[in-house]
Design an enzyme around this catalytic site. Structure first.
Site, mmCIF file in Angstrom:
data_model
loop_
_atom_site.group_PDB
_atom_site.id
_atom_site.type_symbol
_atom_site.label_atom_id
_atom_site.label_comp_id
_atom_site.label_asym_id
_atom_site.label_seq_id
_atom_site.Cartn_x
_atom_site.Cartn_y
_atom_site.Cartn_z
ATOM 1 N N TYR A 26 -9.880 11.750 -1.384
ATOM 2 C CA TYR A 26 -10.516 10.728 -2.476
ATOM 3 C C TYR A 26 -11.967 10.673 -2.700
ATOM 4 O O TYR A 26 -12.038 10.717 -3.810
ATOM 5 C CB TYR A 26 -10.057 9.392 -2.028
ATOM 6 C CG TYR A 26 -8.702 9.206 -1.551
ATOM 7 C CD1 TYR A 26 -7.676 9.782 -2.117
ATOM 8 C CD2 TYR A 26 -8.343 8.296 -0.348
ATOM 9 C CE1 TYR A 26 -6.263 9.635 -1.739
ATOM 10 C CE2 TYR A 26 -7.239 8.144 -0.129
ATOM 11 C CZ TYR A 26 -6.033 8.799 -0.566
ATOM 12 O OH TYR A 26 -4.579 8.676 -0.269
ATOM 13 N N ASP A 42 -11.459 4.574 2.026
ATOM 14 C CA ASP A 42 -10.638 3.626 2.344
ATOM 15 C C ASP A 42 -10.900 2.292 2.581
ATOM 16 O O ASP A 42 -10.242 1.363 2.170
ATOM 17 C CB ASP A 42 -9.820 4.180 4.007
ATOM 18 C CG ASP A 42 -9.073 5.050 4.226
ATOM 19 O OD1 ASP A 42 -8.538 5.513 2.806
ATOM 20 O OD2 ASP A 42 -8.594 5.725 5.159
ATOM 21 N N GLY A 85 -2.661 11.999 0.293
ATOM 22 C CA GLY A 85 -4.125 12.177 0.477
ATOM 23 C C GLY A 85 -4.596 11.208 1.559
ATOM 24 O O GLY A 85 -3.949 10.162 1.883
ATOM 25 N N HIS A 86 -5.792 11.288 1.997
ATOM 26 C CA HIS A 86 -6.595 10.454 2.898
ATOM 27 C C HIS A 86 -8.037 10.499 2.349
ATOM 28 O O HIS A 86 -8.361 10.953 1.384
ATOM 29 C CB HIS A 86 -6.559 11.193 4.303
ATOM 30 C CG HIS A 86 -5.248 10.863 5.017
ATOM 31 N ND1 HIS A 86 -4.861 9.600 5.393
ATOM 32 C CD2 HIS A 86 -4.276 11.725 5.588
ATOM 33 C CE1 HIS A 86 -3.720 9.801 6.059
ATOM 34 N NE2 HIS A 86 -3.392 10.946 6.119
ATOM 35 N N ILE A 128 -11.017 11.581 3.001
ATOM 36 C CA ILE A 128 -11.882 12.504 2.603
ATOM 37 C C ILE A 128 -11.505 13.238 1.236
ATOM 38 O O ILE A 128 -12.374 13.773 0.676
ATOM 39 C CB ILE A 128 -11.646 13.697 3.955
ATOM 40 C CG1 ILE A 128 -12.726 14.501 3.805
ATOM 41 C CG2 ILE A 128 -10.358 14.248 3.691
ATOM 42 C CD1 ILE A 128 -12.967 15.503 5.012
ATOM 43 N N GLY A 186 0.780 -1.266 -0.023
ATOM 44 C CA GLY A 186 0.133 -0.045 -0.025
ATOM 45 C C GLY A 186 0.988 1.284 -0.070
ATOM 46 O O GLY A 186 0.434 2.399 0.669
#
Length: 377
Positions: free
Chosen positions: A132, A158, A127-128, A130, A85
């Site tokens: 994406y 996620d 990024g996280h 939110i 990942g």
């Protein structure tokens, strides 16, 4: 061990978020998962804080060292699946990219989990969840009319759109390999998955059944019969009476005498009808409404806290939560009739280092040398 993936060998590069969630799903299904992780300063604390670590073996390797990379490559050579990942290019720089791994193991399913995908203008950007779902068009519709968008935890990007889609891709690639004999790369990204989860909204928008205004549509809190309402004790209940036969039962149980005067799908009446429903639900406590709707088919359910959900009869009757390391966790899903899945304990980081290395032929003396040199812990 049992499970539909019993016999499958998975090597996972340790990380956070959707890739470990995918590895947990595969482990629940019976796969033998070996997680390669960095040596931890406080292994017990790391184990306690590991949300998705159950069901694995753990080996602590410094993969930035040449000998460490060699050990990981040896594990991958005997594996069915490799999961990573990292940002695009990281495993390639380590000498563990798809070309490297498939050259020594042509049957390998190489699963890659990123936020933005392996290619594209944002592929190398941090990024996280939110971010994406914002870019996927999935965040904007979530919220009430006139309010700002509300982040739906980290479920859509996620985990639903990320780790779960990667698990599906890995399983599909394993099925295909059974006929072709060849492995392949599975490129999963949170932004792709979040977009896929928006299929119904895109379709409804295309056929003119979805307004671009937040909180005005059928299941985004626009409809009074698909909404959350506050009860007298400050708790909440949910209703989802989309079908007319359920809507009739909802109105009748609420004790609203003029229900027939407000056609269910007259959108001009939705705002007024919502106020009527809200006033009715405010007249009793949540548990009183549960009693009133008991046995009534009106698509009603109380809004439970996570702690309440663990102990609710709906879940206890199905064994939906299991004990893992002394804590309740959601049980593996879905359920299989012949090959049940199992939620097994989470390891201490590095707990199985010696056993895993012995499994690939390393002697106790070699293992001790690797430990002394800092390659393993």
């Amino acid at each position: 061990m049992t499970g539909t993936l019993h016999g499958a060998r998975v090597v996972e590069m340790g990380g956070q978020g959707p890739a470990p969630f995918c590895a947990m799903l595969l482990a629940d299904l019976g796969a033998e998962v070996v997680r390669v992780e960095r040596p931890a300063r406080d292994p017990e604390r790391a184990r306690k804080l590991d949300s998705f670590g159950r069901g694995r073996q753990s080996i602590a390797i410094d993969a930035k060292q040449g000998e460490g990379r060699k050990l990981v490559a040896e594990l991958i050579a005997g594996a069915d699946v490799f999961l990573e990942g990292n940002r695009p290019g990281v495993t390639e720089r380590l000498g563990l990219g798809p070309e490297d791994c498939l050259a020594v193991n042509p049957r390998l399913v190489y699963g890659r989990m990123t936020g933005w995908g392996q290619q594209g203008p944002l592929s190398g950007v941090a990024g996280h969840d939110i971010n994406y779902i914002a870019m996927a068009g999935a965040l904007d519709p979530i919220g009430r009319a006139g309010d700002d968008p509300v982040p739906p935890l980290s479920l859509v990007g996620d985990f639903g759109g990320g780790g779960m889609l990667l698990a599906l891709g890995v399983c599909a690639a394993l099925v295909e390999r059974a006929s072709s004999g060849r492995g392949q790369v599975v490129d999963a990204s949170c932004v792709d998955g979040a977009s896929l989860l928006m299929t119904v909204v895109h379709h409804l928008r295309s056929v003119g059944r979805w307004s671009g205004e937040r909180g005005t549509n059928l299941f985004d809190s626009g409809a009074p019969f698909y909404e959350v309402y506050r009860t007298r004790d400050g708790r909440h209940v949910s209703v989802g009476a989309i079908e007319p036969k359920f809507y009739v039962q909802l109105v009748a149980t609420l004790g609203i005498p003029d229900g027939d005067a407000f056609p269910q799908y007259d959108r001009d009446q939705w705002a007024a009808r919502k106020k009527t429903f809200a006033a009715a639900f405010a007249g009793r406590t949540r548990d009183e409404w549960c009693a009133a709707f008991d046995g009534v088919e009106a698509c009603f359910a109380p809004v439970l806290t996570p702690a309440e959900a663990v102990a609710h009869p709906v879940h206890t009757a199905r064994g939906a939560f299991v004990d893992v390391d002394g804590f309740p966790e959601p049980a593996p899903a879905p359920r299989f009739a012949r090959t049940p899945s199992e939620a097994r304990r989470r390891p201490v980081p590095g707990e199985h280092t010696d056993a895993v290395l012995a499994g690939i032929g390393r002697t106790p003396e070699e293992i001790e040398t690797l430990r002394t040199s800092g390659v393993i812990a």
